[in-house]
Structure formats: C-alpha cells, structure tokens
Design a protein around this motif. Structure first.
Motif, short mmCIF file in Angstrom:
data_model
loop_
_atom_site.label_atom_id
_atom_site.label_comp_id
_atom_site.label_asym_id
_atom_site.label_seq_id
_atom_site.Cartn_x
_atom_site.Cartn_y
_atom_site.Cartn_z
N VAL A 1 38.51 40.58 37.39
CA VAL A 1 39.75 40.10 37.99
C VAL A 1 40.89 41.07 37.67
N THR A 2 41.72 41.31 38.68
CA THR A 2 42.91 42.14 38.50
C THR A 2 44.11 41.25 38.83
N VAL A 3 45.10 41.26 37.94
CA VAL A 3 46.27 40.40 38.14
C VAL A 3 47.53 41.26 38.09
N ILE A 4 48.41 41.01 39.05
CA ILE A 4 49.74 41.60 38.95
C ILE A 4 50.75 40.49 38.72
N HIS A 5 51.61 40.70 37.72
CA HIS A 5 52.67 39.74 37.44
C HIS A 5 54.02 40.36 37.79
N LEU B 1 50.23 43.48 49.85
CA LEU B 1 49.49 43.61 48.59
C LEU B 1 48.03 43.15 48.79
N LYS B 2 47.87 42.00 49.41
CA LYS B 2 46.54 41.43 49.59
C LYS B 2 45.68 42.32 50.51
N LEU B 3 46.30 42.72 51.60
CA LEU B 3 45.58 43.56 52.57
C LEU B 3 45.12 44.87 51.94
N LYS B 4 46.03 45.53 51.22
CA LYS B 4 45.70 46.84 50.64
C LYS B 4 44.67 46.69 49.52
N CYS B 5 44.78 45.62 48.76
CA CYS B 5 43.79 45.39 47.69
C CYS B 5 42.40 45.18 48.28
N LYS B 6 42.32 44.46 49.38
CA LYS B 6 41.01 44.26 50.01
C LYS B 6 40.49 45.58 50.58
N GLY C 1 47.88 30.31 40.14
CA GLY C 1 48.65 29.11 39.82
C GLY C 1 49.68 28.88 40.91
N SER C 2 50.94 28.68 40.49
CA SER C 2 51.99 28.55 41.50
C SER C 2 52.81 29.83 41.59
N GLY C 3 52.21 30.96 41.14
CA GLY C 3 52.86 32.24 41.21
C GLY C 3 53.79 32.45 40.04
N PRO C 4 54.48 33.60 39.99
CA PRO C 4 54.46 34.69 40.96
C PRO C 4 53.27 35.63 40.83
N SER C 5 52.41 35.48 39.82
CA SER C 5 51.28 36.40 39.69
C SER C 5 50.33 36.27 40.88
N VAL C 6 49.69 37.38 41.20
CA VAL C 6 48.68 37.43 42.26
C VAL C 6 47.41 37.97 41.64
N PHE C 7 46.26 37.32 41.94
CA PHE C 7 44.99 37.77 41.37
C PHE C 7 44.09 38.29 42.49
N MET C 8 43.24 39.23 42.11
CA MET C 8 42.21 39.73 43.03
C MET C 8 40.89 39.78 42.27
N LEU C 9 39.82 39.30 42.88
CA LEU C 9 38.49 39.42 42.28
C LEU C 9 37.79 40.65 42.85
N SER C 10 36.99 41.30 42.01
CA SER C 10 36.22 42.47 42.46
C SER C 10 34.83 42.43 41.84
N LYS C 11 33.92 43.11 42.48
CA LYS C 11 32.59 43.30 41.88
C LYS C 11 32.63 44.59 41.06
N GLY C 12 32.57 44.45 39.74
CA GLY C 12 32.50 45.63 38.88
C GLY C 12 33.87 46.14 38.44
N GLU C 13 33.87 46.81 37.30
CA GLU C 13 35.12 47.30 36.72
C GLU C 13 35.76 48.38 37.58
N ASN D 1 35.83 48.89 40.80
CA ASN D 1 36.61 48.31 41.90
C ASN D 1 37.87 47.63 41.38
N ALA D 2 37.72 46.90 40.27
CA ALA D 2 38.89 46.18 39.73
C ALA D 2 40.00 47.16 39.35
N ARG D 3 39.62 48.34 38.85
CA ARG D 3 40.64 49.34 38.47
C ARG D 3 41.25 50.00 39.71
N LYS D 4 40.44 50.19 40.76
CA LYS D 4 41.01 50.70 42.02
C LYS D 4 42.03 49.72 42.59
N VAL D 5 41.72 48.45 42.44
CA VAL D 5 42.65 47.41 42.92
C VAL D 5 43.95 47.47 42.12
#
Lengths: 308, 308
Positions: free
Chosen positions: A171-175, A243-248, A259-271, A273-277
């Motif tokens: 998981v990659t999270v931006i706060h 953000l969502k489009l580019k991460c995908k 949660g109710s924000g403002p953080s956004v999370f992205m799931l990835s397969k493998g480290e 990809n998660a670091r590219k995100v």
C-alpha cells in the motif's frame, strides 16, 4: 513484565467499495507507545511526543480505551502509565486515534497476562474512537488490532471477520496536510443512494473479498471501485482524480480515499510497483503547493506488536 | 459424438444479501436435454416434454442461446436438433429458462469439440435470458454453467467469478405454485435505498463471500440477510415470514426468495438439516391450500453435465 513497548499501525478504513465495512493495517506509519504497570491505581498519560494531544486521562483516547478494558477486569487496583510517540499525524485519515487506542489496549492486555481476546480488545478500543469522533466505530481499530484486512459486518451485534491478505499486496499512502473534518466528510454524503449504484457497490465488495482469498490481483484491481462515496468526497482532496489516474497508469491496482480523507491510498502488487506509485504521487503533488507525506508499506498482517 | 444427453441444473439467484449478484446451482431439480448434430444446417426444437414451451426456434430460449453460439462459430453449416425434458417448472424462480439456455450451449459446445470457454458460454446463454425476461442477465446462467456459487461483479464489461463452495452446504427449496411475474417483482422495488441499508447489505455480502471461503457456517448464517429487497418482495409469497422463521428454528442457516420468487430457498449444513427444513416447509404449507413442490439438494459444483 512491568514495562513494554508496542508498535501500533496506521490503518486504511473505507477501502474503496468497502465503505464503512473494510479496513486494512499498514507496517508504516505507526505509533510507538511505552506502557508501564504502576503500583498506584489508575491510568496516567505520562507524555505525548510528536503531537499536541491531551494528557488528561479522560480526554486521551488511549487512556479511555484502557479504562474500558479495566472496567471489565476484576482487579480495581491496576495502575497504568502510558507514554505515546506519535508518528501518525492526527487528522490524516489513516487511523491516528485508532492506533493510540489499539496500541494501549493490546499493550495493557499483555501486561495483565492476556485476559482478553483480540476481538474483546476491539470493543475496548472502540471506546477511544467514540471519544475521538463521537461514534464507536471499528473501521480502524479492528485492522489495527487484528492486522490484515478486516470486515465489520454488523455493530448490533458486533460481528468482525479477518479476511485473507494476499502476500504480495503493498500500500502507498499520500497524506496531503490539509484539514478534512470527519464530520464535514459525513455531512456531504447523501442519505439515499440509487439501487443500481448500491447493487454495483455490493457486487464490487463481494468480488473484492473473493479476490483477496483467491489472491487474484487483477480482480482486486477491477473491484477497487466506489461508485457511492468517492464521487462525493473526492472533491475535498486536491487533484484527486489526476492522482488516482496517474497512480493506476504507474501500476497501482487501484485505491481511493483513506477513511474520510485527506489521505489517499493505492494498493499495488509488489514493492517495486508501490514505490513507482509513490514517485507518481510526488510528481502530481510537488507542484500543488500543499505539504504532504508519502508512505510505502506492506500490508501489516500482525496488527499491534509488542516490540520490547 | 453426434448425439448427447445433458443435465442442466436449477439455480437460485439473488442469494439473500447478494441481490442481482450472487447465485448458486443445485443438483435437483434439473432438466435433461438431448442434443443431436444433424446434416441439415440450422437449429430445430424437436420436442419439449413436461412444459408448454415454443417449438419455434426463434421463440425458444435453448435455440436462441445456441444461435448466439453459432454466430461466433466459423462453420455456417452446423445443424442442431434439441429435445427438452423439463423438470424445472417455468415461472418457479429457480432458473427454468436458464437451465434450457445453459444446457443447450454447453451441450452444443461439446458436440463441436469445445471451441468455447465456460465464460464464453455464459454470454451465449444470456441471450436466452434476454428472450425469456427481456434482460440478458447472468444471475442464473452463470451458476448453471459454472456450478457452485457465482458472483456477477459487472455487466459492462461482463465480470463473473466462481466462489468457493463449502462441502457440507445443502439447499432446500419450496416452490409454491402461484404466479409471480418477474416484471411485477421488479416494479415493486424502490429506485432509491437508504445509505444505512445499503452499507448493511454490502457488509453482509462481504461477510457471506468470506464465510464461503472460510467454510464458516455460522457466519454464512449471520450474513444471509437481505434488508433491501426481501422486505418488499416477500409480501408476494404466502406465509413467507412464518416459513423462514420455522425453517431457521428447524436448523436452516438462513435463506430467502429464490430469484424473483415464488420459490423460497434455505441453506443448511448437511443433508439431515436440509431434510428437517423440508419437513418444516411441508408443515407450514400443507394447511395453506396452495399446491407446492419441495426439493432437497446438495450445491451442484459442476454445473451442466454431459450424462450420456
């Protein structure tokens, strides 16, 4: 065993289609807490480092959660001292209050010789959430205590299930360091939703749970869709759609508001990809003039850990 | 291999909370069909036994489904003759039209040397459903072809997943011989639902899917709840509430309306419980003055079978 140190993980609640029911725990960020059994009865908050949080035991979520635990424990003379090292920013939407509550009750349960089950501890930690946001929800404390993905089926009676966590899920999270009040995020939700949208949402929830058990990353990706809450709440988060489009595009399976924000999370397969995100999140957010932090982590399958 | 006999299972769609997304296949009742490859091109319905259904290939769901298959097959000279032995009563709500469509396409695919995958066959069989009820839904044809529990996540694009089926799960179905038109059953549904109800429903869907994978019969029982459709539609079915209550008292895990009714299904752990549930259905329905049939069956995990 009079003094222990615990690690309490950050958590993502409202995992896309699983609004109000599915959460997950992370390896980072997480708080650390030192819990000490004292000869003097009662609960004290010795110090909070890294955040401006109350030391009054009636106003701190950690002590309130421990108080709920001790009310069910048959020895009134227990004394507990709590020192908190906050690494999860309050108001970030990645379970800051839940980490404090969860870490405190798991730690105290350990100090007392494990009288309570993890599911009982969730109930106690929920009292911390009641103090923090006015409702004793389990969306964050359940994954914080149980680890991995959790599903809250019902509150009356409380019915929580641990879901299978695929081994390569990261998981990659931006706060973004802006304020989104949970109460505001709740208020903009509609009280009624279209039947067609509701059906699509529960089709996605069913598919996501199946995909977790099957370790089917493509199906996880397809089912990470929220047609009900995200379209309304995402307007509160700067550059959410981009953000969502580019991460995908960068390889994320999908994601959404944590949660109710403002953080956004992205799931990835493998480290990798998660670091590219994470790199992509940087590229999107750097020009915006908003402070932000980014975290890259495995899914934490153990929950709160005793580390010392 | 010019002539084969197939068994096509009855199916339960709208499995409680899984309205419009979760279905399951049964070992009984089921139709039998004889499919023959002929030298003369085209599709003919030779006979339908046990029900008054059209012999015109443009109006019979079996031939319409086969027609959809042949349109994707590269040999225009294929000739198919279909003879149908109906054991699933049309209008019963346990997938009568789906069985005919599913049986026909699986059988013809076999006669042609298996050019299509099962998921492709689902698409062809959906054309039979389009003829039968005006919408090309997959709720029944997916479990009929794939067997076990299936989940339709999305139609655009079509995204269907087979779910794990616990080994001791049995189903008991009562078919009250009254007419409930699918169109009427659709019309009484509300276009909007409460957010709180929708969340409860997708919590149950997630829990039910997790419970199937975990083979957790208690959790299956707790999650077999439909707070959205059943309260509205159950008024169309005689003694529904009493039937459901008494079946659960007799040991059923839970259940609900099969498809859009009038059949009612109950899931149980083990054959003994499923038969007790059948006895209870008899006790509730015998005094009502309504004709009915009761079926007790394992979950069918194979889908349509070539039996000869």
């Amino acid at each position: 065993m009079e003094c222990i140190k615990v690690f309490a993980p950050g958590t993502v609640a409202n995992v896309a289609c699983g609004f109000d029911v599915i959460g997950l725990a992370m390896d980072a960020p997480g708080d650390e807490m030192i819990l000490r059994r004292t000869s003097e009865p009662g609960i004290r908050i010795k110090a909070v480092h890294g955040a401006d949080l109350p030391l009054d035991p009636a106003k701190n979520v950690a002590s309130v959660a421990v108080q709920a635990l001790l009310q069910k424990y048959d020895n009134p003379d227990v004394g507990i001292e709590i020192e908190i090292f906050k690494h999860i920013h309050p108001g970030s939407g990645i379970g800051s209050s839940a980490a404090s509550s969860a870490g405190a009750v798991v730690g105290v349960n350990h100090l007392l010789g494990e009288p309570f089950t993890k599911k009982q501890l969730v109930r106690f930690a929920m009292e911390g959430e009641r103090l923090a946001c006015g409702s004793a929800h389990a969306d964050n404390v359940a994954p914080a205590i149980l680890g991995g993905f959790t599903l809250v089926r019902s509150y009356r009676p409380l019915d929580i299930t641990s879901l299978h966590t695929p081994g390569e899920l990261w998981v990659t999270v931006i706060h973004p360091q802006i304020e989104v009040k949970t109460s505001d995020a709740r208020e903009i939700l509609k009280q009624k939703v279209l039947m067609t949208d509701a059906i699509r949402q529960w089709g996605n929830v069913g598919a996501m749970v199946a995909a977790l058990y099957q370790e089917d990353y493509d199906l996880i990706s397809r089912s990470l869709e929220d047609v009900i809450v995200e379209p309304v709440r995402s307007i509160l988060i700067p550059a959410f759609q981009e953000l969502k489009l580019k991460c995908k595009e960068a390889g994320a399976l999908g994601g959404g508001i944590s949660g109710s924000g403002p953080s956004v999370f992205m799931l990835s397969k493998g480290e990798e990809n998660a670091r590219k995100v994470a790199d992509t999140m940087n590229i999107v957010y750097a020009p915006l003039g908003v402070d932000y932090k980014i975290y890259v982590s495995r899914i934490n399958t153990a929950g709160v850990k005793i580390i010392d």
